[in-house]
Each structure stands twice: as structure tokens, then as C-alpha cells.
Enzyme design. Structure first.
Site, PDB file in Angstrom:
ATOM      1  N   LEU A 208     106.678 135.135  39.259  1.00 18.10           N
ATOM      2  CA  LEU A 208     107.517 135.859  38.263  1.00 18.10           C
ATOM      3  C   LEU A 208     108.038 135.196  36.958  1.00 18.10           C
ATOM      4  CD1 LEU A 208     109.270 137.975  41.198  1.00 18.10           C
ATOM      5  CD2 LEU A 208     107.478 139.020  39.771  1.00 18.10           C
ATOM      6  N   HIS A 209     107.838 135.574  35.924  1.00 15.44           N
ATOM      7  CA  HIS A 209     108.449 134.756  34.904  1.00 15.44           C
ATOM      8  C   HIS A 209     108.817 135.731  33.631  1.00 15.44           C
ATOM      9  CE1 HIS A 209     104.382 135.160  33.199  1.00 15.44           C
ATOM     10  NE2 HIS A 209     104.642 134.756  32.127  1.00 15.44           N
ATOM     11  N   ARG A 210     108.430 137.143  33.576  1.00 13.40           N
ATOM     12  CA  ARG A 210     108.585 137.785  32.340  1.00 13.40           C
ATOM     13  C   ARG A 210     110.123 137.974  32.223  1.00 13.40           C
ATOM     14  NH1 ARG A 210     104.363 138.014  29.866  1.00 13.40           N
ATOM     15  NH2 ARG A 210     102.580 138.113  31.131  1.00 13.40           N
ATOM     16  N   ARG A 243     111.476 129.143  33.385  1.00 17.16           N
ATOM     17  CA  ARG A 243     112.391 130.341  32.927  1.00 17.16           C
ATOM     18  C   ARG A 243     113.067 130.838  34.308  1.00 17.16           C
ATOM     19  NH1 ARG A 243     113.134 134.442  29.067  1.00 17.16           N
ATOM     20  NH2 ARG A 243     111.309 133.656  27.679  1.00 17.16           N
ATOM     21  N   ASP A 286     104.164 139.229  37.808  1.00 16.83           N
ATOM     22  CA  ASP A 286     104.077 140.052  36.478  1.00 16.83           C
ATOM     23  C   ASP A 286     103.222 139.120  35.379  1.00 16.83           C
ATOM     24  OD1 ASP A 286     105.679 137.821  36.030  1.00 16.83           O
ATOM     25  OD2 ASP A 286     107.570 138.670  35.811  1.00 16.83           O
TER      26      ASP A 286
END
Ligand code: UD1
Length: 370
Positions: A208-210, A243, A286
Site C-alpha cells: 500500500l502506498h497511494r 512513503r 493499491d
């Protein structure tokens, strides 16, 4: 005289998408003088150097060292530094893969100098303008001369937007890359699973990084709570994007190692990432690219987003879209033990091409440059 092709890349997925094209040019097309510019959007060794090594990409002729920043700052800095390089090098064609800020900066800087642009992975649409990638891909397409589309659906998106020429349906170079990596994946998989202490088909892989999932502390907290719930039933392996790492750190989660039952690991290289995906029970992600890779490995996917630019993956519920973090644990439970779903997924045809996308792209480029 050789034709000068300048490839502009800078973020992790772009290294993967362009590797088969680079290899095709170097091994089969002596008439093309290929130069690579790295914008420096991704700079940590595990986000950049490892991909050059694993994918055997030659070193870029220049790294613009743009680094991180707000969208405007990052894109503007890339354009400013690229402009000088483009004026000095005067390429016959600039190629940009994907939909990152690097993609857009490369396309805009070249188009404004009247240098033709080739977009690899043209025509994808999520129709969600809150995602920076959707803005990047639309604008890049509309200043490109050659649009290499990975799927029929992407080609028809372009037709709907009025493109009459320049669209080539080539298939997806990520299929080429995945096939080339398979011998290495097969060699590496047992060691990786042993190192992480998991068994084939018995763990959930999470990426997940969005910004929409990780930048809001309360949403990230809910996602983390949901993953802890999942981990009480099945091991969770979560390679953490920088992130996400910094956001998890901000909400204090990285400071509670004793309470941690999710296995948070560093971002993985390409081969390791494919080995984990191939052996996972299911994927929660994501990422756009990983939805597609899961489909290719016939691993069920759950996408924590309201939409996808890869609608082909939604067939037979091979990929499910969810938005509420509270749905994560129940959906994993549904997917993880559904044998019929797996049978259905195994029967699906691959709409992403035959692994020869790079050859088609380079052949077209050669013909056009003549
Ligand atoms: C970018 C792309 C996204 C792609 C993703 C793949 C855009 C708008 N987004 O998102 O489409 O799916 O790459 O990874 O182009 N950072 C590091 N080290 C690095 C790179 C980044 O620590 O090597 C950290 C920095 O804190 C930075 C943050 O990650 O601010 C975000 O990096 P950035 O390149 O802006 O966007 P991504 O989230 O990586």
C-alpha cells in the site's frame, strides 16, 4: 546515421516497464542510439539501483537528482533539468513509460520543444482525477505522437478521446518483463519464503502506498488495525514503501515492535516481489502493476481503491475493489479459502499480451524513425 532515442525514467514501475524495450534495442536494433535519463524521482537503492541490477538495465547517461517534493515542485524541477538535456542532445524521439510525474515531465518537456513523444502504456483510464496518475496519463497521451497501448480496452479509451492515428496495440511490456524474470523467481522463491518464515499459499501479501490510503493518519490507523485482524488468521507480509514507512512512523506504529504481528519488511526488489506474489494466498494492494501481476500469477487480488485502470482484472472477481478498511479482514477471509474462485481465475484468458510487446514497440519506433 543512427536514430537518437531518449528514454526518460525515474520511478520504480518505470524501470520494470522499460527493461524489455531496452533489452530489445540493445540486442536487436543497432540503428537506434538509445540513451537513458533518470530523473531521480526514486533514489533509495531499494527503489532504484536494485532494479537496474536485477533487470540488467544499463546505467543512465545522466541522473537529474530531482528527488522528492510536492507535485508541482517535483514536476517543474524535472522539466527544467530535462529541457537543458533535450536541447543539448536533440533526440529524434523521447520515450516515456507509465503514469508517474517523471512520465508527465518527460512528455511535456519534449513536446514543448517539438520533439515527438512515444508513450508506453497509453490509454489507461481510472476516470478518477483525484489520483495524480490519472492526470499524468491523460496529459501524456495528449502530447504523444506514438501511443503504445497495452490492451484492447486502452486502445478503445483512446479512440473515444478522438485519437485517430498513432495508436498501436502492442500488449504490455510488464508481461515481457515477468516472463524474462521467471527463471530467477523460481530460483529465489524457496530462500525468500524460508527467510520470511512463510509457506506457499499460506500468507497474505500487502503493498500500500497511494496517498489516498496512507497519507491520512486516521485511515492508515484503520488499515493497520484491519491488517492486524487479518494476521490473526494468516501471516501478513507487508513490504513497506518509503512513503508508507514515514506515515506509519508518524502515527507511532513503527515504535511498537512488540505489538507488531504484521511482518513489515523493506521494499523488495523485482525478483523477490514476484516470488512473494507468486506464492501468496492473496494480494491486498493499491498498486496498478501488482493487480496485473497477481492476475498473471492467478493469485486473487483485493484492491483498496474505488476504481482501477486495469478493469480486465475484475473479471470473475479475480480482483475485487474495496474502499472501507473495515472490509479488509472479511474480504480476505472470503477470498483466502474460496477454492471455486481459484478455479475460475485459472480459466481466465490473459488480456495483457503475449510477452512480445517490446518487440512490437521497437519495430514501430524503427519504422517511424526511418
Ligand atoms: C510514485 C508514483 C506512483 C507509483 C509509485 C511507485 C507519482 C505521482 N507517483 O509514487 O504512481 O505507483 O511511485 O513506487 O509519480 N521516497 C523515499 N525514497 C525514494 C523515493 C521516495 O524515501 O527513493 C519517499 C519520500 O518521502 C517521498 C515519498 O516517498 O516524498 C513519495 O515519493 P514520490 O516519488 O513522490 O511518490 P510515490 O508515492 O513513490
Amino acid at each position: 546515421m543512427k536514430h537518437r532515442l531518449l528514454l526518460v525514467i525515474g520511478a520504480r514501475p518505470q524501470f520494470i516497464k522499460s527493461a524489455p524495450i531496452i533489452k530489445e534495442i540493445i540486442t536487436k536494433h543497432g540503428s537506434i542510439d538509445l540513451r537513458i535519463i533518470h530523473t531521480g524521482q526514486h533514489y533509495d537503492p531499494e527503489m532504484s539501483a536494485i532494479f537496474f541490477k536485477e533487470l540488467r538495465i544499463p546505467q543512465p547517461c545522466v541522473n537529474l537528482h530531482v528527488g522528492s517534493g510536492s507535485h508541482a515542485t517535483q514536476t517543474a524541477l524535472m522539466m527544467q533539468r530535462l529541457e537543458g538535456e533535450l536541447i543539448r542532445r536533440r533526440p529524434d524521439l523521447v520515450m516515456v513509460p507509465g503514469d508517474t510525474n517523471t512520465t508527465l515531465a518527460g512528455a511535456l518537456a519534449a513536446a514543448k520543444l517539438n520533439i515527438p513523444v512515444a508513450h508506453v502504456e497509453a490509454g489507461l483510464r481510472s476516470y478518477d482525477l483525484s489520483m495524480p496518475e490519472e492526470i499524468n496519463r491523460r496529459l501524456t497521451d495528449h502530447c504523444s505522437t506514438l501511443l503504445f497501448s497495452p490492451t484492447r480496452n486502452a486502445s478503445s479509451n483512446l479512440r473515444r478521446e478522438g485519437f485517430k492515428t498513432g495508436v498501436y496495440l502492442t500488449g504490455d511490456t510488464m508481461v515481457d518483463a515477468l516472463r524474462a524474470a521467471m527463471p530467477f523467481v523460481e530460483k529465489a522463491e524457496t530462500a525468500i519464503l524460508n527467510r520470511l518464515g512463510v509457506e506457499p499459499a499460506n500468507f497474505v501479501l500487502v503493498t500500500l502506498h497511494r496517498p489516498s490510503n496512507v497519507d491520512n493518519p486516521s485511515r492508515l490507523g484503520l488499515v493497520h488495525r484491519a491488517l492486524r485482524k487479518v494476521a490473526t488468521k494468516l501471516p501478513v507480509i507487508f513490504p513497506v514503501h518509503p512513503r508508507t514507512r514515514s506515515r506509519l512512523n508518524q502515527i507511532g506504529i513503527l515504535r511498537q515492535p512488540k505489538r507488531r504481528i504484521i511482518n513489515l519488511v523493506a521494499p523488495q526488489g523485482y525478483v523477490e516481489s514476484l516470488a512473494l506474489l507468486k506464492n501468496s494466498n492473496c494480494l491486498l494492494t493499491d498498486s496498478g502493476g501488482m493487480q496485473k501481476e497477481a492476475f498473471l500469477f492467478k493469485v486473487p487480488c483485493i484492491t483498496l481503491r474505488p476504481n482501477t485502470e486495469w478493469p480486465e482484472t475484475l473479471k470473475a472477481q479475480a480482483n475485487r475493489l474495496i474502499t472501507d478498511p473495515k472490509r479488509i479482514a472479511p474480504t480476505v477471509a472470503e477470498v483466502a479459502f474460496d477454492a471455486i474462485l481459484r478455479l475460475r481465475i485459472r480459466q481466465l484468458k490473459n488480456p495483457f499480451g503475449d510477452g512480445r510487446a517490446a518487440a512490437r514497440i521497437v519495430r514501430t519506433v524503427t519504422n517511424v524513425l526511418k
